[in-house]
Scaffold this active site. Structure first.
Site, PDB file in Angstrom:
ATOM      1  N   TYR A   1      42.924 -37.523   5.283  1.00 41.87           N
ATOM      2  CA  TYR A   1      41.759 -37.263   4.427  1.00 41.87           C
ATOM      3  C   TYR A   1      42.050 -36.016   3.620  1.00 41.87           C
ATOM      4  CZ  TYR A   1      36.800 -36.410   3.320  1.00 41.87           C
ATOM      5  OH  TYR A   1      35.592 -36.199   2.707  1.00 41.87           O
TER       6      TYR A   1
ATOM      7  N   TYR B   1      31.115 -42.971  12.732  1.00 37.78           N
ATOM      8  CA  TYR B   1      31.775 -41.671  12.841  1.00 37.78           C
ATOM      9  C   TYR B   1      30.777 -40.512  12.797  1.00 37.78           C
ATOM     10  CZ  TYR B   1      34.587 -37.616  11.919  1.00 37.78           C
ATOM     11  OH  TYR B   1      35.141 -36.380  12.017  1.00 37.78           O
ATOM     12  N   HIS B   2      29.968 -40.490  11.744  1.00 38.58           N
ATOM     13  CA  HIS B   2      29.083 -39.343  11.523  1.00 38.58           C
ATOM     14  C   HIS B   2      27.916 -39.336  12.489  1.00 38.58           C
ATOM     15  CE1 HIS B   2      31.261 -40.501   7.910  1.00 38.58           C
ATOM     16  NE2 HIS B   2      31.474 -39.207   7.787  1.00 38.58           N
TER      17      HIS B   2
ATOM     18  N   LYS C   1      19.559 -23.972   4.403  1.00 31.04           N
ATOM     19  CA  LYS C   1      20.874 -24.559   4.152  1.00 31.04           C
ATOM     20  C   LYS C   1      21.109 -24.595   2.648  1.00 31.04           C
ATOM     21  CE  LYS C   1      23.463 -27.718   5.811  1.00 31.04           C
ATOM     22  NZ  LYS C   1      24.556 -26.794   6.067  1.00 31.04           N
TER      23      LYS C   1
ATOM     24  N   ASP D   1      26.186 -28.825   0.831  1.00 28.32           N
ATOM     25  CA  ASP D   1      26.690 -29.275   2.116  1.00 28.32           C
ATOM     26  C   ASP D   1      25.566 -29.874   2.957  1.00 28.32           C
ATOM     27  OD1 ASP D   1      27.694 -29.275   4.792  1.00 28.32           O
ATOM     28  OD2 ASP D   1      27.065 -27.191   4.978  1.00 28.32           O
TER      29      ASP D   1
ATOM     30  N   HIS E   1      25.926 -31.018   6.205  1.00 20.64           N
ATOM     31  CA  HIS E   1      26.169 -30.998   7.650  1.00 20.64           C
ATOM     32  C   HIS E   1      25.135 -30.089   8.300  1.00 20.64           C
ATOM     33  CE1 HIS E   1      29.993 -32.578   6.189  1.00 20.64           C
ATOM     34  NE2 HIS E   1      30.043 -33.203   7.351  1.00 20.64           N
TER      35      HIS E   1
END
Lengths: 335, 668
Positions: free
Chosen positions: B18, B172-173, B542, B546, B548
């Site tokens: 990646y 995955y996430h 935040k 991003d 996350h």
């Protein structure tokens, strides 16, 4: 920094200076005994501000998950587009275990951070029974001195809906299609009939239509059961279908709010006065319980006295302070 | 089977890394080097502005350009990215979601410019918006509009780019967000069901062709350190997908029912402490998805050992590629049939996972399916709770993490002797250069053609037509990523997803050392509240693009649990908004979380704006993947504390926060 005079602070609040409004809200949240007099002074001054007299206090309540924050956000945006300034108090429950809270309403709202005409404050219930926080009542009064429309948003059905009546000129109950509890509460007369009913998440026409029809039915049953005996009978509760995410129905909601505010023109003072009386009694009885109320002569006597004192220019907070002192003195005599 | 020592080998999985950063040209160079090292496919990492539909000249892109991936604003960038790489021979995976239709359109346009027929293109667009709302946070539009883009891409490629994997359903996430294996299985499957149901509802695919669509669905899976369980999870996936495709969609061709998946092994469990140990973790996790022949990954990309420290360098990524090559080419793994068929242990665990996941699938379907369970916050809240439980078990030592909560003493690692050079730093000029280039692009293109293309995009967006053809035309006309996305924002609006934190409850034992620590913190806060008159209020912000949000969410929940009033606004909040919120909310403390590496641009901006708003005395702390040199700079600029992944003990952080408020209160 020495604390500035209440008059200065109050003037800045009335001119909607955000820093001053925020400081005033911090002050009314302050539970220390030494702050109570300052809070009472501030509220007494703000009470006569031009905004407070002419403005509109809207209470928005309903069960969790019906999209109240998103609706508040859409409502505030539309009101701003019409040139009105808006203050919002968003009340969330505190954790019973820690007393802490997660105030998440801002996450569902999208606002222009540079807008001087919009102010949003989150408030925790601080463990009180009922939906409205200790400070919410005072916070609404602070914001009402600064902004044209004040929206107080609380979660819950039942108790908080009763609380919100004391502070709001117009009570809006928000539900979503298919929420049966509310219908049952209304029908059974457990819940007072709100001034405006909103069916939010009306994204699907068919479901929304059915929900509106169900509500009409529930209102009729509730009328028959006498759930509106304390309310003025000239007002027929409108039902508005909205989709806060799509932005539909918001104009209709504002029209309904304006109509109710117009309808109140002659009775507004009485309604607000009733709210203040109730708030005073709530504050006192939460502090001292039934014993406190009976020591000062029972509920009816206390209510009559409160009405009289408020008419004489006393404010709820300072009156409550005085009643407390009387009660404590009375306790001293009996022991 | 041949004689001993000469067994036939299976074809290995596709090996990717990646990658992408700074500029299209720099990334192109990296891709060519990686291919020369034996990588067999490409995996494009786009920067956050590209993923969330902004050009480099948008204020929201500040500090983010070229950081976590490559900025692709227009066809020129896409051409540069694959310069000298023949697209008819490449297998390209693109981690792109909200803007997947647009990036695939640019890819197709670039291929056409190379003279390549789109029918031969091979690769994958991630195109899974559900997990963006739940975990990764690069969504733009409300769920209905997003699902429409997803299905537009799927129904277009099925005939026009038939070798393309139009969607990579990401479990995955979900694991990164805290999912247990059962949740990972269940929520990935309900996402796939939601997508396939939506494709069906478009009516664009004839009943007889539907199996073809099902056969193009692929998955993107995570593999964590409990690798035996993970191995069973993959086998459970195979079984469950077979069941769903057969029972729900009536697919009869077993090939179209095959569970096809790629993997990135777990980055979440990689540690900042003793980072060299991560290599062993990565290898074990790779075993989980390769050992079972019957449930083997089709493509693998491995993280680098130093991801918890910052951006990996080419050498770090090479080390991970070598791990794959050694397993595939040196070891004898690929010479054998399935190793676990008939294993009672593996089959029993697999069956348990199948059963528990199926139960949760039914639960979500009962709640109206994946989209509904996203909008109501049901799934998000489950994930937040699982993650909090996981973190607490690490904090309490119940779950061992070597070098973190056990065996922490050790010789210093020579790999990080010079810490600042052990990671990649992006040239700070990248941002400004890209803005200048963008201005040139806009000047040199035919703006009449751009206007026309945008008008056509709007027309299609307002109808129920497929967005792909108009987007490919817009790509050729020179439209930019920001123009494409902003137009659709106007038509469809933007969406703020539920944060899942408000209702999240974390089970914890009411007794024991951990409970006592929490009790002590609560008492201190209570005492502070009595002195201040108001409960201490914390704003968790935040900033940047991003998405996350794990760290921010866990801090928010923990802070509530020790007694703070916590204001959390969700992801992608501008510094301006954070300051406005701090002012209106009357907070005592601000915590900022940034994982994209843009902390040096964003944190000081918040601090400056706070001072301008008269809030200069409100303490600010920051958390994220922040290299020590940067942390020092931030502290010098007045940040009260900087936390990184090694600060896993949330109780310590809470104690610091209480100290900060206390000190500030005493100073007043």
């Amino acid at each position: 920094m020495p604390p500035s005079e209440p008059d200065d602070d109050a003037r800045q609040v009335m001119s909607a200076d955000k820093a001053a409004v925020s400081r005033a809200l911090n002050l009314v949240e302050d539970r220390r005994a030494e702050s109570h007099a300052r809070v009472a002074d501030l509220l007494a001054v703000l009470k006569d501000s031009p905004k407070a007299a002419g403005g509109h206090r809207v209470g928005l309540t309903g069960p969790p998950g019906v999209g109240k924050s998103t609706l508040t956000s859409a409502l505030a945006r539309s009101l701003r587009q019409r040139g009105r300034t808006v203050g919002v108090v968003a009340v969330d429950p505190s954790s019973i275990r820690s007393g802490g809270s997660l105030l998440g309403d801002r996450a569902r709202m999208s606002f222009d951070p540079t807008d001087k005409g919009l102010f949003v404050r989150s408030l925790a219930t601080a463990g009180e029974v009922g939906g409205l926080a200790y400070a919410a009542n005072s916070s609404v009064r602070v914001l009402a001195a600064a902004y044209d429309t004040v929206v107080v948003e609380t979660t819950g059905v039942g108790q908080s809906e009763i609380d919100i009546v004391h502070v709001a000129d117009t009570v809006v109950l928000v539900i979503q299609p298919g929420s049966g509890d509310v219908l049952q509460f209304l029908k059974a007369g457990i819940m007072e009939i709100p001034d405006i009913l909103v069916v939010n998440k009306a994204d699907h026409d068919e479901l929304a239509r059915r929900a509106v029809a169900d509500l009409r039915g529930a209102l009729r049953t509730a009328h028959a059961a006498g759930a509106d005996r304390d309310r003025d009978s000239d007002w027929e509760t409108p039902i508005v279908a909205t989709s806060a995410t799509k932005g539909t129905g918001i104009d209709e909601l504002i029209d309904a709010l304006d109509a109710h505010r117009g309808h109140l023109e002659t009775t507004l003072q009485t309604r607000r006065r009733q709210g203040e009386v109730q708030w005073t009694l709530d504050l006192f009885s939460r502090k001292h319980g039934e014993h406190g109320v009976s020591t000062l002569g029972g509920l009816a006597t206390l209510k009559a006295r409160t009405e009289q004192e408020l008419d004489g220019g006393e404010t709820p907070l300072s009156l409550c302070e005085r009643l407390s002192r009387e009660y404590v003195a009375a306790l001293g005599q009996t022991t | 089977m041949a004689q001993d020592g000469k067994r036939e080998r299976d074809r290995p999985w596709i090996m990717r890394t990646y990658s992408g950063h700074s500029t299209a040209a720099a990334s192109n160079e990296l891709y060519r080097t990686n291919l020369a090292k034996g990588q067999t496919g490409l995996s494009v990492a786009f920067d956050l502005p590209t993923q969330t539909g902004y050009d480099a000249d948008d204020p929201l892109a500040r500090g983010e350009v070229g950081k976590v991936g490559v900025p692709i604003s227009h066809l020129g960038d896409m051409r540069d990215l694959f310069d000298g790489i023949p697209l008819d021979q490449m297998n390209t995976s693109m981690t792109i979601n909200a803007t997947a239709v647009w990036l695939l359109s640019l890819y197709i346009a670039a291929a056409e410019d190379q003279g390549v027929d789109p029918h031969v293109l091979r690769g994958t667009t991630q195109n899974d918006i559900i997990k963006e709302y739940l975990s990764r946070g690069t969504h733009i539009f409300p769920p209905a509009a997003s699902m429409r883009l997803t299905t537009d891409l799927i129904t277009y490629t099925v005939d026009e780019v038939p070798k393309w994997n139009p969607i990579n359903i990401c479990s995955y996430h979900l694991q990164e967000a805290g999912a247990t294996p059962t949740q990972e299985l269940a929520y990935a499957l309900v996402t796939a069901i939601g997508v396939l149901d939506a494709v069906k509802a478009t009516g664009r695919i004839p009943e007889s062709e539907f199996g073809k669509v099902v056969g193009r669905i692929s998955f993107f899976v995570n593999a964590g350190i409990r690798f035996v369980e993970e191995l069973c999870k993959m086998r459970a996936f195979v079984e469950l997908w077979d069941r769903v495709t057969q029972e729900r969609y009536g697919v009869t061709d077993p090939k179209q029912r095959r569970f096809r998946y790629g993997v990135q092994v777990n980055s979440l469990g990689l540690t900042e402490q003793q980072p060299e140990n991560n290599v062993i973790r990565i290898v074990l996790e790779m075993l989980a998805v390769t050992l079972s022949k019957d449930a083997r990954a089709r493509a693998i990309q491995l993280p680098a050992w130093n991801e918890a420290l910052g951006l990996p360098r080419p050498w770090d990524q090479q080390w991970s590629l070598r791990a794959q090559q050694i397993l595939a080419y040196e070891s004898d793994l690929l010479e054998y049939a399935d190793l676990f068929k008939g294993s009672e242990v593996v089959e029993a665990r697999t069956q348990e996972l199948v059963d528990s996941a199926w139960e949760e699938v039914q639960e979500v379907l009962k709640r109206g399916g994946a989209v509904e369970a996203v909008e109501s916050g049901y799934i998000k809240q489950k994930l937040v709770e699982s993650n909090a439980t996981r973190l607490r078990s690490i904090e309490s030592g119940e779950q061992t993490v070597v070098g973190v909560n056990k065996y922490v003493e050790g010789a210093p690692s020579p790999l990080i002797e010079n810490l600042d050079e052990a990671i990649l730093t992006v040239d700070p000029e990248v941002d400004a250069n890209k803005r200048a280039e963008l201005a040139r692009w806009k000047m040199e293109r035919d703006n009449g053609a751009v206007e026309e293309a945008l008008a056509e995009l709007r027309r299609v967006a307002e109808s129920d037509g497929n967005m792909m053809p108009a987007s490919i035309a817009a790509a050729h006309a020179g439209v930019t990523t920001g123009e494409w996305a902003n137009l659709l924002r106007q038509v469809w609006g933007e969406y703020r997803a539920p944060t899942g934190v408000a209702g999240a409850t974390v089970k914890s034992s009411p007794t024991g050392a951990a409970a006592q620590t929490v009790e002590r913190l609560r008492n201190r806060l209570h005492d502070l509240e009595a002195r201040m008159g108001r409960r201490p209020k914390l704003l968790v912000g935040k900033p940047g693009l991003d998405g996350h949000s794990n760290g921010a969410e866990q801090i928010a929940i923990k802070a509530r649990d020790v007694g703070f009033d916590v204001v959390y606004e969700g992801i992608r909040v501008s510094p301006e908004q954070i300051v406005a919120s701090a002012l209106e909310e009357g907070v005592h403390l601000i915590g900022l979380s940034i994982l994209s590496g843009s902390h040096l641009a964003l944190v000081p901006e918040v601090v400056e704006r706070l001072a301008d708003a008269g809030l200069g005395d409100v303490p600010v702390v920051a958390g994220g993947i922040i290299p020590e040199a940067d942390a020092e700079r931030l502290r010098a600029e007045g940040i009260a504390a900087v936390y990184t992944p090694k600060d896993f003990e949330l109780d310590h952080i809470m104690s610091d926060l209480i100290d900060l408020v206390d000190r500030e209160n005493a100073a007043e």
